[in-house]
Design a protein around this motif. Structure first.
Motif, PDB file in Angstrom:
ATOM      1  N   GLU A   1     -22.744  31.558 -12.248  1.00 27.60           N
ATOM      2  CA  GLU A   1     -23.195  30.325 -11.593  1.00 27.60           C
ATOM      3  C   GLU A   1     -22.150  29.823 -10.604  1.00 27.60           C
ATOM      4  O   GLU A   1     -22.480  29.373  -9.505  1.00 27.60           O
ATOM      5  CB  GLU A   1     -23.494  29.257 -12.649  1.00 27.60           C
ATOM      6  CG  GLU A   1     -24.761  29.527 -13.445  1.00 27.60           C
ATOM      7  CD  GLU A   1     -24.910  28.594 -14.635  1.00 27.60           C
ATOM      8  OE1 GLU A   1     -24.049  27.705 -14.798  1.00 27.60           O
ATOM      9  OE2 GLU A   1     -25.871  28.765 -15.405  1.00 27.60           O
ATOM     10  N   ALA A   2     -20.880  29.910 -10.999  1.00 29.03           N
ATOM     11  CA  ALA A   2     -19.799  29.484 -10.105  1.00 29.03           C
ATOM     12  C   ALA A   2     -19.719  30.391  -8.879  1.00 29.03           C
ATOM     13  O   ALA A   2     -19.505  29.921  -7.758  1.00 29.03           O
ATOM     14  CB  ALA A   2     -18.471  29.497 -10.858  1.00 29.03           C
TER      15      ALA A   2
ATOM     16  N   LYS B   1     -22.441  29.494  -6.498  1.00 33.21           N
ATOM     17  CA  LYS B   1     -22.229  28.160  -5.929  1.00 33.21           C
ATOM     18  C   LYS B   1     -21.112  28.146  -4.908  1.00 33.21           C
ATOM     19  O   LYS B   1     -21.239  27.507  -3.846  1.00 33.21           O
ATOM     20  CB  LYS B   1     -21.917  27.177  -7.072  1.00 33.21           C
ATOM     21  CG  LYS B   1     -21.670  25.746  -6.622  1.00 33.21           C
ATOM     22  CD  LYS B   1     -21.410  24.849  -7.832  1.00 33.21           C
ATOM     23  CE  LYS B   1     -21.135  23.413  -7.418  1.00 33.21           C
ATOM     24  NZ  LYS B   1     -20.886  22.538  -8.597  1.00 33.21           N
ATOM     25  N   PHE B   2     -20.017  28.838  -5.199  1.00 32.90           N
ATOM     26  CA  PHE B   2     -18.812  28.685  -4.381  1.00 32.90           C
ATOM     27  C   PHE B   2     -18.571  29.828  -3.391  1.00 32.90           C
ATOM     28  O   PHE B   2     -17.834  29.638  -2.425  1.00 32.90           O
ATOM     29  CB  PHE B   2     -17.582  28.551  -5.284  1.00 32.90           C
ATOM     30  CG  PHE B   2     -17.598  27.300  -6.119  1.00 32.90           C
ATOM     31  CD1 PHE B   2     -17.560  26.048  -5.524  1.00 32.90           C
ATOM     32  CD2 PHE B   2     -17.668  27.371  -7.494  1.00 32.90           C
ATOM     33  CE1 PHE B   2     -17.591  24.895  -6.291  1.00 32.90           C
ATOM     34  CE2 PHE B   2     -17.693  26.224  -8.270  1.00 32.90           C
ATOM     35  CZ  PHE B   2     -17.655  24.982  -7.665  1.00 32.90           C
TER      36      PHE B   2
ATOM     37  N   GLU C   1     -14.316  24.515 -13.962  1.00 29.22           N
ATOM     38  CA  GLU C   1     -15.187  24.812 -12.820  1.00 29.22           C
ATOM     39  C   GLU C   1     -14.371  24.981 -11.535  1.00 29.22           C
ATOM     40  O   GLU C   1     -14.628  25.906 -10.755  1.00 29.22           O
ATOM     41  CB  GLU C   1     -16.227  23.713 -12.636  1.00 29.22           C
ATOM     42  CG  GLU C   1     -17.193  24.022 -11.498  1.00 29.22           C
ATOM     43  CD  GLU C   1     -18.370  23.073 -11.446  1.00 29.22           C
ATOM     44  OE1 GLU C   1     -18.329  22.137 -10.624  1.00 29.22           O
ATOM     45  OE2 GLU C   1     -19.322  23.262 -12.217  1.00 29.22           O
TER      46      GLU C   1
END
Length: 221
Positions: A55-56, A59-60, A203
């Motif tokens: 997920e990170a 997202k990033f 995160e």
């Protein structure tokens, strides 16, 4: 599909599983322990961690060419002179001059640390020796037995409230070296929402693994 992992056999007392910020799974076990049994018992935990990492990444990764600063993403724009504009989230930077950016980040962090470490040391009734700022591979900060405090330059990527938590955490170690009940009581007194802060730090640590600017800054001597 099964979980991919690498087995490392060592003469350790307790077997353990380590997951890197990029999702590499290592299973460290004594010679006589079957790693499959440990992976089977911890399967749910491993899959949860791997989902968080994926997920990170999603997202990033699209923001990897921007500088993560104070919890916001800044655009790097080539300019004749260096400058930082928080209002427009822009860093003006002479071509490829990341050394100037690194010096600026270090100066900003040192000014903040020197004031806040002195403040909380006074409040906690403790003394510290020196403050060091350097890149650290696995930690945001650390406190030595001699009373020296080391802070990761990547703290500048964090929102100020998360930097505050780390400062309080490390200064509290000057009073209580271990993560004892009294240690956490002291931290909670000055940072009640510390558990939420810990989640935020995880995160941001993942975000920094994919940030090309911070990775380049780390390579500068």
């Amino acid at each position: 599909m099964g979980i991919k992992y690498r087995v490392i056999r060592r003469n350790v007392k307790y077997p353990r599983i380590e997951i890197s910020p990029l999702g590499d799974v290592k299973v460290i076990v004594p010679p006589n322990v079957n790693p499959e049994d440990l992976v089977g018992r911890k399967k749910g935990w491993i899959e949860k961690k791997l989902r968080e990492i994926e997920e990170a990444r999603m997202k990033f990764l699209p923001l990897s060419n921007k500088l993560l600063l104070d919890g916001e993403f800044y655009e790097l724009i080539e300019s004749e002179e260096f400058g930082v504009n928080p209002k427009f989230h822009v860093v003006l930077l002479p071509k490829d001059d990341l050394e100037t950016l690194k010096r600026w980040l270090k100066t900003q962090l040192r000014e903040e640390l020197e004031f806040k470490v002195r403040l909380f040391s006074s409040v906690f009734g403790v003394k510290y020796r020196k403050i060091y700022i350097r890149f650290q591979k696995t930690k945001w900060a650390s406190c030595s037995e001699k009373g020296n405090l080391s802070f990761n330059l990547m703290l500048m990527a964090l929102p100020e409230e998360l930097r505050d938590y780390i400062i309080i955490h490390e200064v509290a170690h000057l009073k209580f070296q271990k993560h004892s009940r009294k240690f956490w009581e002291l931290v909670r007194q000055y940072y009640p929402d510390y558990k939420h802060a810990q989640k935020g730090l995880r995160e941001y640590w993942l975000a920094l693994q994919y940030n090309k600017i911070w990775n380049k800054l780390r390579e500068i001597a």
